[in-house]
Design a protein around this motif. Structure first.
Motif, PDB file in Angstrom:
ATOM      1  N   GLY A  26      57.802  30.489  56.925  1.00  0.00           N
ATOM      2  CA  GLY A  26      56.626  30.421  57.774  1.00  0.00           C
ATOM      3  C   GLY A  26      55.456  30.031  56.892  1.00  0.00           C
ATOM      4  O   GLY A  26      55.411  30.409  55.722  1.00  0.00           O
ATOM      5  N   CYS A  27      54.499  29.285  57.420  1.00  0.00           N
ATOM      6  CA  CYS A  27      53.449  28.749  56.553  1.00  0.00           C
ATOM      7  C   CYS A  27      52.094  28.755  57.236  1.00  0.00           C
ATOM      8  O   CYS A  27      51.925  28.171  58.312  1.00  0.00           O
ATOM      9  N   ASP A  28      51.110  29.418  56.607  1.00  0.00           N
ATOM     10  CA  ASP A  28      49.713  29.315  57.006  1.00  0.00           C
ATOM     11  C   ASP A  28      49.007  28.441  55.971  1.00  0.00           C
ATOM     12  O   ASP A  28      49.346  28.474  54.787  1.00  0.00           O
ATOM     13  N   VAL A  29      48.008  27.689  56.414  1.00  0.00           N
ATOM     14  CA  VAL A  29      47.329  26.729  55.544  1.00  0.00           C
ATOM     15  C   VAL A  29      45.838  26.989  55.535  1.00  0.00           C
ATOM     16  O   VAL A  29      45.238  27.279  56.576  1.00  0.00           O
ATOM     17  N   CYS A  30      45.244  26.892  54.362  1.00  0.00           N
ATOM     18  CA  CYS A  30      43.805  27.052  54.210  1.00  0.00           C
ATOM     19  C   CYS A  30      43.333  26.073  53.136  1.00  0.00           C
ATOM     20  O   CYS A  30      44.026  25.872  52.134  1.00  0.00           O
ATOM     21  N   GLY A  31      42.154  25.468  53.340  1.00  0.00           N
ATOM     22  CA  GLY A  31      41.682  24.451  52.415  1.00  0.00           C
ATOM     23  C   GLY A  31      40.515  24.856  51.535  1.00  0.00           C
ATOM     24  O   GLY A  31      40.041  24.050  50.741  1.00  0.00           O
ATOM     25  N   ARG A  32      40.027  26.091  51.664  1.00  0.00           N
ATOM     26  CA  ARG A  32      38.886  26.539  50.865  1.00  0.00           C
ATOM     27  C   ARG A  32      39.181  27.892  50.220  1.00  0.00           C
ATOM     28  O   ARG A  32      39.863  28.735  50.795  1.00  0.00           O
ATOM     29  N   GLY A  33      38.609  28.093  49.030  1.00  0.00           N
ATOM     30  CA  GLY A  33      38.853  29.308  48.289  1.00  0.00           C
ATOM     31  C   GLY A  33      38.443  30.589  48.992  1.00  0.00           C
ATOM     32  O   GLY A  33      39.249  31.525  49.103  1.00  0.00           O
ATOM     33  N   PRO A  34      37.195  30.716  49.473  1.00  0.00           N
ATOM     34  CA  PRO A  34      36.776  31.967  50.112  1.00  0.00           C
ATOM     35  C   PRO A  34      37.624  32.346  51.317  1.00  0.00           C
ATOM     36  O   PRO A  34      37.984  33.507  51.499  1.00  0.00           O
ATOM     37  N   GLU A  35      37.967  31.349  52.152  1.00  0.00           N
ATOM     38  CA  GLU A  35      38.799  31.630  53.314  1.00  0.00           C
ATOM     39  C   GLU A  35      40.209  32.030  52.894  1.00  0.00           C
ATOM     40  O   GLU A  35      40.845  32.885  53.516  1.00  0.00           O
ATOM     41  N   GLY A  56      34.414  25.764  47.202  1.00  0.00           N
ATOM     42  CA  GLY A  56      33.931  27.104  47.525  1.00  0.00           C
ATOM     43  C   GLY A  56      34.274  28.149  46.499  1.00  0.00           C
ATOM     44  O   GLY A  56      33.470  29.031  46.209  1.00  0.00           O
ATOM     45  N   MET A  57      35.483  28.084  45.935  1.00  0.00           N
ATOM     46  CA  MET A  57      35.919  29.047  44.925  1.00  0.00           C
ATOM     47  C   MET A  57      37.107  28.454  44.182  1.00  0.00           C
ATOM     48  O   MET A  57      38.111  28.088  44.797  1.00  0.00           O
ATOM     49  N   ASP A  58      36.998  28.341  42.872  1.00  0.00           N
ATOM     50  CA  ASP A  58      38.088  27.803  42.063  1.00  0.00           C
ATOM     51  C   ASP A  58      39.343  28.665  42.217  1.00  0.00           C
ATOM     52  O   ASP A  58      39.266  29.874  42.414  1.00  0.00           O
ATOM     53  N   GLY A  59      40.520  28.009  42.133  1.00  0.00           N
ATOM     54  CA  GLY A  59      41.770  28.723  42.312  1.00  0.00           C
ATOM     55  C   GLY A  59      41.961  29.872  41.336  1.00  0.00           C
ATOM     56  O   GLY A  59      42.463  30.934  41.703  1.00  0.00           O
ATOM     57  N   LEU A  60      41.553  29.678  40.078  1.00  0.00           N
ATOM     58  CA  LEU A  60      41.685  30.752  39.101  1.00  0.00           C
ATOM     59  C   LEU A  60      40.743  31.910  39.429  1.00  0.00           C
ATOM     60  O   LEU A  60      41.096  33.080  39.259  1.00  0.00           O
ATOM     61  N   GLU A  61      39.553  31.581  39.895  1.00  0.00           N
ATOM     62  CA  GLU A  61      38.600  32.622  40.295  1.00  0.00           C
ATOM     63  C   GLU A  61      39.164  33.422  41.464  1.00  0.00           C
ATOM     64  O   GLU A  61      39.072  34.655  41.499  1.00  0.00           O
ATOM     65  N   LEU A  62      39.739  32.718  42.439  1.00  0.00           N
ATOM     66  CA  LEU A  62      40.357  33.373  43.590  1.00  0.00           C
ATOM     67  C   LEU A  62      41.477  34.303  43.130  1.00  0.00           C
ATOM     68  O   LEU A  62      41.579  35.451  43.570  1.00  0.00           O
ATOM     69  N   LEU A  63      42.316  33.797  42.228  1.00  0.00           N
ATOM     70  CA  LEU A  63      43.459  34.563  41.755  1.00  0.00           C
ATOM     71  C   LEU A  63      43.019  35.821  41.005  1.00  0.00           C
ATOM     72  O   LEU A  63      43.555  36.911  41.224  1.00  0.00           O
ATOM     73  N   ARG A  64      42.022  35.671  40.147  1.00  0.00           N
ATOM     74  CA  ARG A  64      41.530  36.845  39.406  1.00  0.00           C
ATOM     75  C   ARG A  64      40.956  37.892  40.365  1.00  0.00           C
ATOM     76  O   ARG A  64      41.173  39.092  40.191  1.00  0.00           O
ATOM     77  N   ALA A  65      40.212  37.424  41.377  1.00  0.00           N
ATOM     78  CA  ALA A  65      39.620  38.353  42.347  1.00  0.00           C
ATOM     79  C   ALA A  65      40.708  39.094  43.113  1.00  0.00           C
ATOM     80  O   ALA A  65      40.605  40.299  43.359  1.00  0.00           O
ATOM     81  N   ALA A  66      41.761  38.374  43.499  1.00  0.00           N
ATOM     82  CA  ALA A  66      42.859  38.997  44.237  1.00  0.00           C
ATOM     83  C   ALA A  66      43.573  40.035  43.383  1.00  0.00           C
ATOM     84  O   ALA A  66      43.890  41.134  43.846  1.00  0.00           O
ATOM     85  N   ARG A  67      43.811  39.712  42.117  1.00  0.00           N
ATOM     86  CA  ARG A  67      44.510  40.661  41.238  1.00  0.00           C
ATOM     87  C   ARG A  67      43.637  41.884  40.950  1.00  0.00           C
ATOM     88  O   ARG A  67      44.138  43.006  40.904  1.00  0.00           O
ATOM     89  N   ARG A  68      42.329  41.664  40.766  1.00  0.00           N
ATOM     90  CA  ARG A  68      41.433  42.812  40.535  1.00  0.00           C
ATOM     91  C   ARG A  68      41.431  43.764  41.721  1.00  0.00           C
ATOM     92  O   ARG A  68      41.282  44.978  41.565  1.00  0.00           O
ATOM     93  N   ALA A  69      41.600  43.191  42.919  1.00  0.00           N
ATOM     94  CA  ALA A  69      41.584  43.997  44.141  1.00  0.00           C
ATOM     95  C   ALA A  69      42.934  44.651  44.420  1.00  0.00           C
ATOM     96  O   ALA A  69      43.089  45.344  45.413  1.00  0.00           O
ATOM     97  N   GLY A  70      43.915  44.428  43.542  1.00  0.00           N
ATOM     98  CA  GLY A  70      45.206  45.070  43.707  1.00  0.00           C
ATOM     99  C   GLY A  70      46.243  44.257  44.440  1.00  0.00           C
ATOM    100  O   GLY A  70      47.324  44.769  44.766  1.00  0.00           O
ATOM    101  N   CYS A  71      45.974  42.978  44.712  1.00  0.00           N
ATOM    102  CA  CYS A  71      46.933  42.122  45.404  1.00  0.00           C
ATOM    103  C   CYS A  71      48.092  41.778  44.463  1.00  0.00           C
ATOM    104  O   CYS A  71      47.879  41.215  43.389  1.00  0.00           O
ATOM    105  N   SER A  72      49.321  42.099  44.867  1.00  0.00           N
ATOM    106  CA  SER A  72      50.485  41.857  44.016  1.00  0.00           C
ATOM    107  C   SER A  72      51.402  40.773  44.570  1.00  0.00           C
ATOM    108  O   SER A  72      52.529  40.611  44.096  1.00  0.00           O
ATOM    109  N   VAL A  73      50.938  40.018  45.566  1.00  0.00           N
ATOM    110  CA  VAL A  73      51.753  38.949  46.152  1.00  0.00           C
ATOM    111  C   VAL A  73      52.054  37.892  45.084  1.00  0.00           C
ATOM    112  O   VAL A  73      51.157  37.476  44.360  1.00  0.00           O
ATOM    113  N   PRO A  74      53.306  37.447  44.962  1.00  0.00           N
ATOM    114  CA  PRO A  74      53.629  36.393  43.986  1.00  0.00           C
ATOM    115  C   PRO A  74      52.846  35.118  44.275  1.00  0.00           C
ATOM    116  O   PRO A  74      52.747  34.684  45.425  1.00  0.00           O
ATOM    117  N   VAL A  75      52.300  34.511  43.218  1.00  0.00           N
ATOM    118  CA  VAL A  75      51.483  33.308  43.357  1.00  0.00           C
ATOM    119  C   VAL A  75      52.058  32.188  42.501  1.00  0.00           C
ATOM    120  O   VAL A  75      52.283  32.354  41.298  1.00  0.00           O
TER     121      VAL A  75
END
Length: 226
Positions: A26-35, A56-75
């Motif tokens: 299953g696939c959801d699609v998004c084109g901007r970092g904040p969303e 809107g937000m660089d991919g590495l910035e998004l990834l760091r923010a997600a990990r800081r918030a406790g997100c453990s989904v494989p990326v």
């Protein structure tokens, strides 16, 4: 597996989505970092395919923010930057795998399946502030007087506030956390859901309060808030 594809190249998404769906994802699609970050907060994905360079937000910035918030989904990080230094930066930011463009779709599918075979980590994703505990996965809010089940929008709104206790969270950030990239949501909907969540706080007997910063946003105030 449910996949979130965060990629701003519309042509690439048009090609990839049918490939992923044909492979059983299953696939959801998004084109901007904040969303994309907001969608990660709202939905239990099995894996994320993340472009490194996003508006809107660089991919590495998004990834760091997600990990800081406790997100453990494989990326799996997708990028045209193929130097060793770039791969190291991506892995250090929290990526589980790295694939450079251009790539063979068969390799992408194989890498995603490999991520899906990895044993899931046991992580406590509950959020706490003062006498309040939110379990985002179970949509459950617990306080001194008991527990209540939240709607998805109530859960997303309270989660966004609990991740920044004692700090002002702007209206735009809360809109993204609750409704993502939807542009037809009325301005007053946010205020309505703030009212709903305040009612939930009272229902569980919590002393934690949502404070209004007029014209700017809201702040969660509890015993543990700075």
């Amino acid at each position: 597996m449910r996949i979130l594809l965060i990629e701003d190249d519309a042509a690439l998404c048009t090609v990839l989505v049918p490939v992923l769906e044909k492979a059983g994802f299953g696939c959801d699609v998004c084109g901007r970092g904040p969303e994309g970050l907001a969608l990660l907060w709202q939905n239990p994905y099995d894996a994320v395919v993340l472009d490194r360079m996003l508006p809107g937000m660089d991919g590495l910035e998004l990834l760091r923010a997600a990990r800081r918030a406790g997100c453990s989904v494989p990326v799996l990080l997708l990028t045209a930057l193929g130097r060793v230094e770039d791969r190291v930066d991506g892995l250090n930011a929290g990526a589980d795998d790295y694939l450079t463009k251009p790539f063979d779709n068969r390799e992408l599918i194989a890498r995603l399946r490999a991520l899906g075979r990895r044993p899931a980590e046991t992580v406590d994703t509950r959020l706490r502030c003062g006498d309040l505990t939110l379990d985002p996965a179970a949509l459950t809010l617990t306080g001194p007087a008991g527990a209540v089940r939240l709607s998805r929008n109530e859960n997303a709104l309270l989660e966004a506030l609990l991740r920044r206790p004692g700090q002002l969270v702007g209206r735009d950030a809360l809109f993204h956390a609750v409704w993502g990239a939807e542009d037809f949501v009325e301005e007053g909907n946010l205020d309505s859901y703030i009212h709903f969540v305040r009612r939930r706080l009272r229902a569980v007997g919590s002393r934690t309060a949502i404070q209004t910063v007029r014209g700017m946003g809201y702040c969660l105030a509890g015993e543990d808030a700075p």
